[in-house]
Design a protein around this motif. Structure first.
Motif, PDB file in Angstrom:
ATOM      1  N   ARG A 165       0.822  -1.215   0.000  1.00  0.00           N
ATOM      2  CA  ARG A 165       0.000   0.000   0.000  1.00  0.00           C
ATOM      3  C   ARG A 165       0.849   1.256   0.000  1.00  0.00           C
ATOM      4  O   ARG A 165       0.328   2.359   0.112  1.00  0.00           O
ATOM      5  CB  ARG A 165      -0.938   0.001   1.212  1.00  0.00           C
ATOM      6  CG  ARG A 165      -2.083  -0.995   1.124  1.00  0.00           C
ATOM      7  CD  ARG A 165      -3.174  -0.634   2.118  1.00  0.00           C
ATOM      8  NE  ARG A 165      -2.726  -0.735   3.485  1.00  0.00           N
ATOM      9  CZ  ARG A 165      -2.857  -1.812   4.241  1.00  0.00           C
ATOM     10  NH1 ARG A 165      -3.396  -2.899   3.725  1.00  0.00           N
ATOM     11  NH2 ARG A 165      -2.440  -1.826   5.485  1.00  0.00           N
ATOM     12  N   GLY A 166       2.158   1.091  -0.070  1.00  0.00           N
ATOM     13  CA  GLY A 166       3.029   2.249  -0.115  1.00  0.00           C
ATOM     14  C   GLY A 166       3.632   2.617   1.215  1.00  0.00           C
ATOM     15  O   GLY A 166       4.210   3.691   1.365  1.00  0.00           O
ATOM     16  N   GLY A 167       3.471   1.732   2.213  1.00  0.00           N
ATOM     17  CA  GLY A 167       4.119   1.959   3.493  1.00  0.00           C
ATOM     18  C   GLY A 167       3.270   2.650   4.519  1.00  0.00           C
ATOM     19  O   GLY A 167       3.710   2.858   5.640  1.00  0.00           O
ATOM     20  N   THR A 168       2.034   2.996   4.177  1.00  0.00           N
ATOM     21  CA  THR A 168       1.170   3.611   5.177  1.00  0.00           C
ATOM     22  C   THR A 168       0.590   2.524   6.064  1.00  0.00           C
ATOM     23  O   THR A 168       0.413   1.388   5.647  1.00  0.00           O
ATOM     24  CB  THR A 168       0.020   4.387   4.511  1.00  0.00           C
ATOM     25  OG1 THR A 168      -0.676   3.506   3.637  1.00  0.00           O
ATOM     26  CG2 THR A 168       0.553   5.565   3.736  1.00  0.00           C
ATOM     27  N   ILE A 169       0.307   2.859   7.307  1.00  0.00           N
ATOM     28  CA  ILE A 169      -0.200   1.901   8.285  1.00  0.00           C
ATOM     29  C   ILE A 169      -1.617   2.294   8.643  1.00  0.00           C
ATOM     30  O   ILE A 169      -1.848   3.358   9.218  1.00  0.00           O
ATOM     31  CB  ILE A 169       0.674   1.878   9.554  1.00  0.00           C
ATOM     32  CG1 ILE A 169       2.132   1.630   9.170  1.00  0.00           C
ATOM     33  CG2 ILE A 169       0.190   0.842  10.539  1.00  0.00           C
ATOM     34  CD1 ILE A 169       3.087   1.834  10.318  1.00  0.00           C
TER      35      ILE A 169
END
Length: 355
Positions: A165-169
């Motif tokens: 997801r692009g590194g978002t949490i």
């Protein structure tokens, strides 16, 4: 996998004075290694590797090695991850006697030698070692390899889902995290709205197979493949445990009867046979371990022999969920890649059925 910075310059966005990437047409690359090291440290700090065991304990103490590459490409708001990682996780454990007294302390490590987008549909290989040998060390090692595998795999799956997801949490991902000790704080970062929108738009590029979006939110694919084999040969590749283990190179259990259960790739894929018509048709309920509990898709395989010695396989795979249990939204693409790369191509390579 192209290394960071070695992509074709014609497709990589160059610096512009105005800083504008017109219509997001070109590729942009984001180095995910700094984020990966930080996130893996968070996921494996204080992680209980043997939950529910009163005599044996093992607690991960973070990560001491994260090597390799992790990149997320973005083209027209489509996120395309590319990663190959080796991860080492140290742990400390104890063994108690029947009276609850500590009988031995143990130090060791868990190694994931190859976490990659190429094996995203499979649980990666895991190795457990201890700093010394003895009865206590062996008991802790066995516990981590049995009870702890699910905990380890759940954390790796969560990491991979967030990376893709692009590194978002997201808050959902945090809620899905495995149990931790009381001392371990939970990450509290939330995914920005823009990143969530990008994740929803991160659909796979068009491929040769047919895809359908169903009214109930599930998806379906249809694939065709040709093999230099008889239909009975291909039929056995799905109903004979020895053949399944041969091309998957992993444990499998097969009960070849209608209503019979099956499990492949060490349990990451399972289901039951709903129709068996040897050697021309199989139908199955089919699910992956990272789907929501109770979610089943439908598989139908038809085998025909248009020419002697050549089998045409037609696959219909329906009721595929849009997301897995971690919110990862490219399930249908992973399913397609799994059929083509992990099943069809392996059958051709192992048994010599390639055309």
């Amino acid at each position: 996998m192209a290394k960071l910075g070695e992509g074709d310059a014609r497709w990589i966005v160059q610096d512009r004075p105005d800083g504008v990437n017109v219509n997001n047409w070109h590729w942009t690359e984001k180095d995910m290694m700094p984020w990966s090291k930080k996130r893996l440290q968070e996921l494996f700090s204080g992680l209980d590797l043997v939950p529910g065991n009163t005599l044996i304990s093992a607690q991960a103490t973070g990560v001491d090695k994260v090597e390799g590459e992790a990149i997320v490409n973005n083209r027209k708001n489509k996120l395309i991850p590319s990663y190959e990682l080796e991860v080492s996780i140290p742990f400390e454990g104890t063994v108690k006697d029947g009276d609850g007294h500590v009988a031995g302390s143990v130090k060791g490590s868990v190694l994931f030698p190859y976490i990659s987008d190429e094996n995203a549909d499979e649980d990666p290989e895991v190795r457990v070692s201890t700093s010394s040998q003895g009865s206590a060390e062996q008991r802790v090692k066995d516990a981590v390899l049995t009870k702890g595998k699910k905990v380890l795999y759940d954390s790796i799956r969560q990491f991979v889902a967030e990376l893709r997801r692009g590194g978002t949490i997201s808050s959902d991902a945090n809620q899905a995290a495995p149990n931790r000790t009381a001392q371990q704080s939970q990450p509290a970062a939330a995914a920005p709205q823009q990143a969530a929108q990008q994740a929803q738009q991160a659909q796979p590029e068009k491929t040769h197979e047919k895809k359908q979006q169903k009214a109930d939110g599930t998806q379906a694919i249809e694939l065709e493949e040709r093999f230099y084999a008889r239909p009975s040969d291909l039929y056995e590749c799905f109903t004979n445990a020895h053949r399944v283990q041969g091309f998957t190179q992993s444990p499998a259990t097969i009960e070849p009867k209608e209503g019979g259960q099956f499990s492949m790739f060490g349990g990451s894929l399972s289901g039951r046979f709903t129709q068996l018509q040897p050697p021309s048709r199989l139908a199955m309920d089919w699910r992956f371990s990272n789907w929501e509990d109770g979610v089943l898709s439908k598989v139908q395989i038809d085998l025909s022999e248009p020419q002697a010695g050549t089998t045409e396989l037609k696959l219909k795979h329906s009721s595929i969920p849009y997301q897995d249990r971690y919110g990862h939204g490219d399930v249908v693409e992973n399913v397609r890649r799994g059929w083509e790369g992990q099943i069809f191509q392996r059958i051709k390579a192992v048994f010599g059925y390639g055309i």
